[in-house]
Design an enzyme around this catalytic site. Structure first.
Site, PDB file in Angstrom:
ATOM      1  N   ASP A 102       0.864  -1.170   0.000  1.00  0.00           N
ATOM      2  CA  ASP A 102       0.000   0.000   0.000  1.00  0.00           C
ATOM      3  C   ASP A 102       0.909   1.231   0.000  1.00  0.00           C
ATOM      4  O   ASP A 102       2.119   1.120   0.111  1.00  0.00           O
ATOM      5  CB  ASP A 102      -0.962  -0.019   1.184  1.00  0.00           C
ATOM      6  N   SER A 103       0.330   2.417  -0.115  1.00  0.00           N
ATOM      7  CA  SER A 103       1.178   3.608  -0.310  1.00  0.00           C
ATOM      8  C   SER A 103       1.646   4.194   1.021  1.00  0.00           C
ATOM      9  O   SER A 103       2.516   5.055   1.047  1.00  0.00           O
ATOM     10  CB  SER A 103       0.381   4.684  -1.047  1.00  0.00           C
ATOM     11  N   GLY A 104       1.060   3.740   2.124  1.00  0.00           N
ATOM     12  CA  GLY A 104       1.464   4.257   3.437  1.00  0.00           C
ATOM     13  C   GLY A 104       0.577   5.374   3.936  1.00  0.00           C
ATOM     14  O   GLY A 104       0.511   5.646   5.139  1.00  0.00           O
ATOM     15  N   GLY A 105      -0.137   6.025   3.045  1.00  0.00           N
ATOM     16  CA  GLY A 105      -0.947   7.182   3.432  1.00  0.00           C
ATOM     17  C   GLY A 105      -2.010   6.857   4.463  1.00  0.00           C
ATOM     18  O   GLY A 105      -2.145   7.540   5.481  1.00  0.00           O
ATOM     19  N   PHE A 106      -2.724   5.788   4.225  1.00  0.00           N
ATOM     20  CA  PHE A 106      -3.817   5.403   5.127  1.00  0.00           C
ATOM     21  C   PHE A 106      -3.288   5.126   6.532  1.00  0.00           C
ATOM     22  O   PHE A 106      -3.857   5.548   7.533  1.00  0.00           O
ATOM     23  CB  PHE A 106      -4.507   4.149   4.576  1.00  0.00           C
ATOM     24  N   ASP A 156      -2.584   8.350  -2.006  1.00  0.00           N
ATOM     25  CA  ASP A 156      -3.888   9.026  -2.025  1.00  0.00           C
ATOM     26  C   ASP A 156      -4.217   9.568  -0.641  1.00  0.00           C
ATOM     27  O   ASP A 156      -3.501   9.322   0.333  1.00  0.00           O
ATOM     28  CB  ASP A 156      -4.979   8.028  -2.434  1.00  0.00           C
ATOM     29  N   GLN A 199     -11.467   8.150  -5.062  1.00  0.00           N
ATOM     30  CA  GLN A 199     -12.140   8.632  -3.866  1.00  0.00           C
ATOM     31  C   GLN A 199     -13.489   9.245  -4.263  1.00  0.00           C
ATOM     32  O   GLN A 199     -14.041   8.868  -5.283  1.00  0.00           O
ATOM     33  CB  GLN A 199     -11.242   9.643  -3.134  1.00  0.00           C
ATOM     34  N   GLY A 226     -11.697   4.963   0.262  1.00  0.00           N
ATOM     35  CA  GLY A 226     -12.703   5.721   0.996  1.00  0.00           C
ATOM     36  C   GLY A 226     -13.909   4.894   1.402  1.00  0.00           C
ATOM     37  O   GLY A 226     -14.954   5.427   1.749  1.00  0.00           O
ATOM     38  N   ASP A 276      -8.356  -7.090   0.453  1.00  0.00           N
ATOM     39  CA  ASP A 276      -7.383  -7.351   1.520  1.00  0.00           C
ATOM     40  C   ASP A 276      -8.071  -7.027   2.839  1.00  0.00           C
ATOM     41  O   ASP A 276      -8.876  -6.065   2.895  1.00  0.00           O
ATOM     42  CB  ASP A 276      -6.135  -6.455   1.360  1.00  0.00           C
ATOM     43  N   CYS A 314     -12.277 -29.597   6.743  1.00  0.00           N
ATOM     44  CA  CYS A 314     -11.241 -28.610   6.403  1.00  0.00           C
ATOM     45  C   CYS A 314      -9.882 -29.295   6.411  1.00  0.00           C
ATOM     46  O   CYS A 314      -9.588 -30.114   7.280  1.00  0.00           O
ATOM     47  CB  CYS A 314     -11.263 -27.469   7.412  1.00  0.00           C
ATOM     48  N   CYS A 316      -6.930 -27.880   6.782  1.00  0.00           N
ATOM     49  CA  CYS A 316      -5.855 -27.137   7.447  1.00  0.00           C
ATOM     50  C   CYS A 316      -5.357 -27.945   8.645  1.00  0.00           C
ATOM     51  O   CYS A 316      -6.072 -28.825   9.156  1.00  0.00           O
ATOM     52  CB  CYS A 316      -6.363 -25.759   7.880  1.00  0.00           C
ATOM     53  N   CYS A 319      -7.635 -28.282  11.755  1.00  0.00           N
ATOM     54  CA  CYS A 319      -8.803 -29.174  11.656  1.00  0.00           C
ATOM     55  C   CYS A 319      -8.392 -30.623  11.477  1.00  0.00           C
ATOM     56  O   CYS A 319      -9.067 -31.532  11.959  1.00  0.00           O
ATOM     57  CB  CYS A 319      -9.690 -28.728  10.502  1.00  0.00           C
ATOM     58  N   HIS A 345      -6.187 -21.676   9.922  1.00  0.00           N
ATOM     59  CA  HIS A 345      -7.549 -22.099   9.563  1.00  0.00           C
ATOM     60  C   HIS A 345      -8.308 -20.949   8.879  1.00  0.00           C
ATOM     61  O   HIS A 345      -8.942 -21.130   7.829  1.00  0.00           O
ATOM     62  CB  HIS A 345      -8.332 -22.568  10.799  1.00  0.00           C
TER      63      HIS A 345
HETATM   64  O1  LIG Z   1      -9.031   4.960   0.673  1.00  0.00           O
HETATM   65  C1  LIG Z   1      -8.062   4.249   1.012  1.00  0.00           C
HETATM   66  N1  LIG Z   1      -6.829   4.529   0.530  1.00  0.00           N
HETATM   67  C2  LIG Z   1      -5.742   3.780   0.888  1.00  0.00           C
HETATM   68  N2  LIG Z   1      -5.812   2.756   1.726  1.00  0.00           N
HETATM   69  C3  LIG Z   1      -7.034   2.417   2.261  1.00  0.00           C
HETATM   70  C4  LIG Z   1      -7.109   1.357   3.175  1.00  0.00           C
HETATM   71  C5  LIG Z   1      -8.343   1.026   3.744  1.00  0.00           C
HETATM   72  N3  LIG Z   1      -8.681   0.092   4.684  1.00  0.00           N
HETATM   73  C6  LIG Z   1      -9.998   0.276   4.893  1.00  0.00           C
HETATM   74  N4  LIG Z   1     -10.719  -0.410   5.780  1.00  0.00           N
HETATM   75  C7  LIG Z   1     -10.054  -1.299   6.720  1.00  0.00           C
HETATM   76  C8  LIG Z   1     -11.106  -1.773   7.662  1.00  0.00           C
HETATM   77  N5  LIG Z   1     -10.517  -2.768   8.552  1.00  0.00           N
HETATM   78  C9  LIG Z   1     -11.568  -3.725   8.923  1.00  0.00           C
HETATM   79  C10 LIG Z   1     -11.033  -4.719   9.920  1.00  0.00           C
HETATM   80  O2  LIG Z   1     -10.456  -4.061  11.044  1.00  0.00           O
HETATM   81  C11 LIG Z   1      -9.400  -3.134  10.717  1.00  0.00           C
HETATM   82  C12 LIG Z   1      -9.891  -2.101   9.739  1.00  0.00           C
HETATM   83  N6  LIG Z   1     -10.522   1.243   4.124  1.00  0.00           N
HETATM   84  C13 LIG Z   1      -9.498   1.756   3.389  1.00  0.00           C
HETATM   85  C14 LIG Z   1      -9.443   2.807   2.485  1.00  0.00           C
HETATM   86  C15 LIG Z   1      -8.198   3.146   1.924  1.00  0.00           C
HETATM   87 ZN   LIG Z   2      -9.429 -25.676   9.255  1.00  0.00          ZN
END
Ligand SMILES: O=c1[nH]cnc2cc3nc(NCCN4CCOCC4)[nH]c3cc12
Ligand SMILES: [Zn+2]
Length: 371
Positions: A102-106, A156, A199, A226, A276, A314, A316, A319, A345
């Site tokens: 990922d880009s690191g921004g989040f 972003d 976005q 977003g 992811d 399963c 794994c 299991c 698992h």
């Molecule tokens: O706009 C985005 N730009 C760059 N990276 C992101 C990562 C992102 N990750 C989530 N949600 C993660 C939600 N998780 C659910 C489980 O518990 C941890 C958080 N929304 C995201 C939006 C962006």
């Molecule tokens: Zn399993």
């Protein structure tokens, strides 16, 4: 409230296209320098150059084609230049298949102390030792190059939820300017790609403008950003009812941070190809197992003498060779093996779900009830 903006007639048909289920679901293969990715695909999260509690070869046995690495953590420790000097992240962590960083921004916004957003980028203090860093479209793209990632994400700004229309508009416009700089800084090579991130929050005209701005930059794939930021499944699906259709049909679409099985199924039905989420790994370590019977909280005392596996069919290790009673015990006493088996698992469960979705799509079958 979702503001519906009037579109010129020809664009309206994109947004208003009847949402007939399944018609938008697609199964495919992304070919990369590090191998193929079968889509719809789920990417286990390997935050600090490891999928927590798993050997990379074990991650491979679950069926994962690609894993995600977090730029924010790796740039702070051990440092992108050091990873590059040591042969890149693939070699460093012994994972030879595709890697998306990922880009690191989040993560800067959610993890670092004290940060300042400027047109240039984000200046922040490391949450580890407080030292000062800057992440920008250029530095993020260079860091991901040094890590050797197969798929690089554009830098972003994830627009928070809720946001007013004005806030979402200026945030989306910043992301468009940063996408242009990210694209310019990308060193394009065969078999490697860079994804833009659209976005626009819950506003369909902003989502359209974001898509148009990024399509101009001709990325190898597109992420929908977003979302999964607290808006809830209903509103997320409302955006996904039209946003994937704004993106090139022949390029991968990646929904960041999603999600639970039901979220994944609903998003695939709306045209998403890649996912992811930390849920299978993080909740596994916290004692939650995903099973066809629902989520099993293994710490519950009702399992302390349950001599049956999590799922009888399963494959794994948890299991095949162990019982719920043993897993209950391991997790209760915080034994490392408990985290390992529960994680293994859950990753197997998520990959099996993706495999079944791919099979159902390939056979043209509905796949509503899977989860
Ligand atoms: O706009 C985005 N730009 C760059 N990276 C992101 C990562 C992102 N990750 C989530 N949600 C993660 C939600 N998780 C659910 C489980 O518990 C941890 C958080 N929304 C995201 C939006 C962006
Ligand atoms: Zn399993």
């Amino acid at each position: 409230e979702v503001s519906i903006t009037k579109f010129p007639a020809d664009e309206r048909k994109i947004i208003a296209k009847a949402h007939d289920k399944y018609k938008k679901a697609r199964a495919g293969i992304i070919n990369t320098r590090h191998g193929q990715i079968h889509t719809p695909a789920f990417m286990p999260v390997g935050t600090k150059g490891t999928v927590k509690a798993m050997l990379p070869e074990s991650v491979q046995t679950t069926g994962a084609d690609i894993i995600l690495g977090n730029t924010y953590h790796l740039m702070l420790q051990p440092g992108a230049k050091r990873v590059f000097k040591l042969g890149g992240l693939h070699k460093f962590m012994n994972w030879s298949k595709p890697l998306l960083t990922d880009s690191g921004g989040f993560q800067v916004m959610s993890l670092s102390k004290l940060r300042k957003i400027t047109e240039e980028g984000v200046i922040f203090n490391s949450h580890i030792d407080g030292s000062k860093f800057m992440l920008s479209p250029e530095s993020s793209t260079e860091i991901q190059y040094l890590l050797g990632s197969t798929i690089t994400m554009a830098f972003d700004e994830c627009t928070p939820y809720p946001s007013t229309y004005e806030q979402a508009k200026s945030s989306m416009e910043l992301t468009s300017r940063w996408a242009k700089r990210s694209r310019k800084a990308f060193y394009s090579r065969d078999g490697y790609g860079q994804f833009g991130i659209i976005q626009g929050s819950i506003y369909n005209d902003l989502r359209l403008k974001s898509a148009l701005d990024l399509i101009e930059l001709d990325f190898e794939g597109y992420a929908i950003g977003g979302l999964a930021v607290g808006e809830g499944q209903e509103l997320m699906f409302k955006v996904l009812d039209y946003a994937p259709d704004l993106l090139p049909i022949n390029k991968p679409r990646y929904l960041m941070g999603v999600g639970k099985p039901a979220d994944i199924i609903g998003a695939v039905q709306r045209g998403i190809d890649m996912f992811d989420c930390v849920i299978p790994t993080r909740s596994g370590r916290n004692g939650q197992a995903f099973t066809k019977y629902g989520v099993v909280n293994i710490r519950n005392s009702k399992y302390k003498e349950d001599n049956t596996p999590l799922e009888e069919d399963c494959l794994c290790p948890a299991c095949k060779n162990y019982t719920k009673a043993y897993l209950h015990y391991l997790v209760k006493v915080k034994e490392i093996l408990g985290a390992m088996l529960m994680t293994w698992h859950n990753l197997m469960y998520f990959q099996k779900l993706m495999l079944r979705i791919r099979e159902y799509i390939a056979q043209g079958k509905d796949f509503d009830f899977i989860s």
